[in-house]
Design an enzyme around this catalytic site. Structure first.
Site, mmCIF file in Angstrom:
data_model
loop_
_atom_site.group_PDB
_atom_site.id
_atom_site.type_symbol
_atom_site.label_atom_id
_atom_site.label_comp_id
_atom_site.label_asym_id
_atom_site.label_seq_id
_atom_site.Cartn_x
_atom_site.Cartn_y
_atom_site.Cartn_z
ATOM 1 N N GLU A 49 0.863 -1.178 0.000
ATOM 2 C CA GLU A 49 0.000 0.000 0.000
ATOM 3 C C GLU A 49 0.891 1.217 0.000
ATOM 4 O OE1 GLU A 49 -2.915 0.599 2.947
ATOM 5 O OE2 GLU A 49 -4.131 -1.103 2.336
ATOM 6 N N ASP A 60 -6.009 10.250 9.151
ATOM 7 C CA ASP A 60 -4.726 9.736 9.617
ATOM 8 C C ASP A 60 -4.316 10.341 10.947
ATOM 9 O OD1 ASP A 60 -3.720 7.844 7.602
ATOM 10 O OD2 ASP A 60 -3.989 9.552 6.258
#
Lengths: 278, 450
Positions: A49, A60
């Protein structure tokens, strides 16, 4: 069959759990990303990823936010990330690469252009964090036309109806966010995760990866007991952060870390396989 | 411009037994009667779009044309759906509306006055300027209209913890205020840069019992505070209600914040009719995220004869690139859960904005404004720091009203506009907040340290 589907088919045939590391492209320097990807494959990564930096990464936690800021300080754009994938593909034709990021850089590039250029660079799929299926019709169609997989997040708050809705458009695998929170957060409740992964698998036919909260070999092993893939992000990125001043040391260090996780996961797979054989 | 007298016999009077709730927002009892007996919305007419006679946006997915929507991580989809349902239930509940109306009257101090700035109008030598005095609300700005509403919603949903983002600190103060009143825990996220330039408001929030968390990521301003609040919400979804302070963010926020702020326009519309016998010729409001502007504009959208002007922050000047004017100089993109006009670079990264007023210092704008711009129903322009400061001083000296620097942008634009109109024409300006919070900023420009 897409490269991601092939990879999961192979893993299933050999009764192994996938290891999927996440790194932010261009962190801490654009030059280190491709060698790091190669080192991760050598250490046992099954899918990579690759985070596309965005200025406002609202899903995040602080570790990946800082990685994003380091990459943006180097001027890493979506175009630059695609170029990194193209370089990686020169030496690796089999390891799937999934881009993970936010929609706006793709909007600015243009949906058709993104789908075409990502496929041409050797990207296999994308997880666009802030693009739920309801808003994604146009991009989904264009990506599917280019043979790209669409990976989606599922959350502890996802209802059965939403899981099915996502199952209708997702391909490759789905990514179950194991804790309520941002990347890098919290501790893992393995029993709860097991129950939720079971619920997801009863509703959709795709492999289920589990991420958020996997910090070390021990947690990786726990997740491997219940998931088709173990996804590790912040634990890798925080090590990259400590080595930001000496990027040449990053591929080996991260390679060693992933090798530990790989070993722990394989040990679980072995015991599960042998139990199943008894 | 066409002028319509009240109760014009050519227009069938629409007088529903109950005021529309969900799409029209909440009514405020003090002016409800006047509003519902005012002329109905004109159909067809001049302008860039064909029909504003039956305005029902957003659609069920939160879209205003191509703008708005729900561009959020999966973790937020279910909580947003819960919020949407809870809001719909409240809209249908007369008790909720009664409680809200009572709070707006007794706690906020509504209706806020409409003030004819006669002396200032005379000095400008053009149209008459009327000020909607949101600066006289409790806590000193329009922000509290929304926080009172959302806090009631939070209480109904059984949430015990409030979070908010803030730029200038006005929304943070308004959130901390209602949290104190309802006995809810309150955490306010504020960019480190804004914490430094809005010290007094930080102290106010702390006095009110809120925890102020300085946000150190990104540009350390409002957009980063919003990111951080979203992260908190994702993590603490079970007990936490996120009070967004502007008409941006994912659906249903732009709709529900608009509905709570629309009390401004409903009151002002009735007040103008009562005072002048007709609708104003033009509306002017400043636009950062755009909540005070949409609050004023929304009840006038169907009044095609009323020109609508939104005023962004041109900072050092649009040509310098140091500004906060996405509608004037940005382009569409996706940020903070919605598609709208943004300030971004060629790679889709959000760029830092500049404005003398912290409350306008935001790289996006509410999606309904994006749609009103494209549809031609509203016009958007920008005012520089220098022009806003001049208007700040001008209003202060001629009317004895110290406006917020945000509102000063609207005043500066009204100043320009007034000179293009006749003295028998009327401009309604939203004076969205008072300037007390800006004393440090203005004094430092004069070389003073307070």
């Amino acid at each position: 069959m897409s490269r991601i589907a092939q990879r999961f088919q192979q893993l299933q045939d050999s009764k192994r759990t996938a290891l999927i590391p996440f790194i932010t492209a261009g962190d801490p320097t654009p030059q280190i990303t491709v060698p790091l990807m190669q080192a991760m494959v050598s250490a046992g990564a099954d899918v990579i990823e690759l985070g596309v930096p965005f200025s406002d990464p609202m899903a995040d936690g602080p570790v990946i936010q800082r990685a994003t800021e380091r990459a943006l300080a180097q001027g890493v754009s979506l175009t630059a990330v695609l170029e990194m994938v193209r370089q990686f593909r020169e030496h690796d034709g089999t390891t799937p690469v999934v881009l993970m990021g936010y929609l706006n850089p793709i909007e600015v590039m243009g949906y058709a252009q993104f789908a075409q250029q990502a496929a041409a660079a050797g990207v296999d799929g994308a997880l666009i964090v802030d693009l739920p299926p309801e808003e994604g019709h146009d991009l989904i169609a264009l990506m599917k036309a280019q043979g790209l997989d669409l990976v989606y997040l599922l959350a502890p708050t996802s209802t059965a109806a939403r899981i099915k809705l996502i199952g209708d458009v997702a391909s490759g695998f789905v990514y179950y966010v194991s804790v309520k929170g941002v990347t890098g957060a919290g501790h893992l409740d393995t029993a709860a995760v097991a129950a939720q992964v079971g619920a997801i698998k009863s509703l959709i036919p795709l492999p289920v990866g589990v991420g958020f909260g996997i910090k070390d070999a021990e947690t990786a092993a726990k997740v491997a007991q219940v998931a088709d893939a173990v996804i590790v992000g912040s634990a890798i990125v925080s090590q990259i952060e400590t080595l930001a001043a000496t990027p040449e040391r990053i591929p080996d260090t991260i390679g060693n870390f992933l090798a530990e996780l790989r070993q722990a996961i394989d040990a679980v797979d072995c015991s599960v396989t042998s139990r199943a054989a008894e | 411009m066409a002028i319509h007298a009240d109760k014009n016999p050519n227009h069938p009077v629409e007088n529903p037994p109950n005021p529309p709730l969900l799409k029209g927002g909440f009514s405020s009892s003090p002016v409800e009667k006047d509003t519902s007996s005012s002329p109905p919305f004109e159909k067809g007419g001049q302008g860039g779009i064909s029909d504003f006679s039956n305005y029902t946006l957003p659609d069920e997915h939160g879209h205003f044309g191509v703008y708005g929507g729900m561009f959020v991580p999966e973790t937020l989809m279910h909580p947003l759906e819960e919020l949407r349902l809870a809001y719909a239930a409240c809209c249908a509940d007369p008790n909720f509306q009664a409680e809200l109306d009572a709070d707006l009257r007794d706690y906020v101090g509504r209706p806020s006055p409409l003030y004819h700035a006669e002396r200032w109008s005379r000095e400008l030598g053009g149209a008459q300027i009327y000020l909607k005095r949101e600066d006289l609300n409790h806590t000193g700005a329009h922000k509290v209209n929304n926080t009172v509403g959302q806090a009631l919603l939070a209480k109904r949903m059984g949430k015990t913890r409030i979070i908010a983002e803030t730029g200038a600190g006005q929304h943070g103060v308004a959130s901390a205020t209602v949290a104190a009143r309802l006995g809810l825990e309150c955490v306010v996220y504020m960019g480190e840069v804004d914490v430094a330039r809005q010290e007094a408001n930080v102290y106010r929030m702390r006095l009110l019992g809120a925890t102020v968390v300085p946000v150190k990521s990104g540009s350390r301003t409002l957009k980063d505070a919003l990111n951080e609040a979203m992260r908190d919400w994702v993590t603490n979804i079970d007990n936490t209600f996120y009070i967004i302070g502007t008409v941006a963010g994912p659906h249903p926020y732009p709709m529900l914040v608009r509905d709570f702020q629309a009390v401004i326009g409903r009151e002002a519309r009735a007040q103008m009719l009562e005072r002048t016998g007709r609708l104003p010729d033009a509306l002017v409001a400043c636009v950062g995220g755009g909540s005070n502007a949409i609050g004023l504009f929304y009840p006038f959208l169907n009044d095609r004869e009323v020109a609508i002007y939104g005023v962004e922050a041109a900072g050092d000047g649009i040509e310098t690139g140091h500004h906060a004017a996405p509608l004037t100089a940005g382009r569409p993109g996706v940020l903070h859960g919605n598609r709208t006009y943004l300030m971004e670079d060629a790679n889709g990264q959000i760029i830092e904005t500049h404005s003398i007023s912290a409350g306008l210092d935001y790289p996006g704008v509410g999606p309904e404004h994006a749609w009103l711009k494209d549809s031609g129903r509203a016009s958007y322009d920008a005012i520089t720091d220098a022009e806003a400061l001049a208007a700040f001083h001008h209003l202060t000296r001629t009317e004895g009203i110290i406006p917020a620097l945000e509102s000063s942008h609207a005043l500066a634009y009204a100043h320009k506009l007034a000179r293009t109109l006749r003295p028998d024409q009327n401009i309604l300006v939203n004076l969205s907040g008072r300037g007390d919070k800006d004393m440090h900023t203005v004094a430092s420009l004069d070389g003073l340290v307070l």
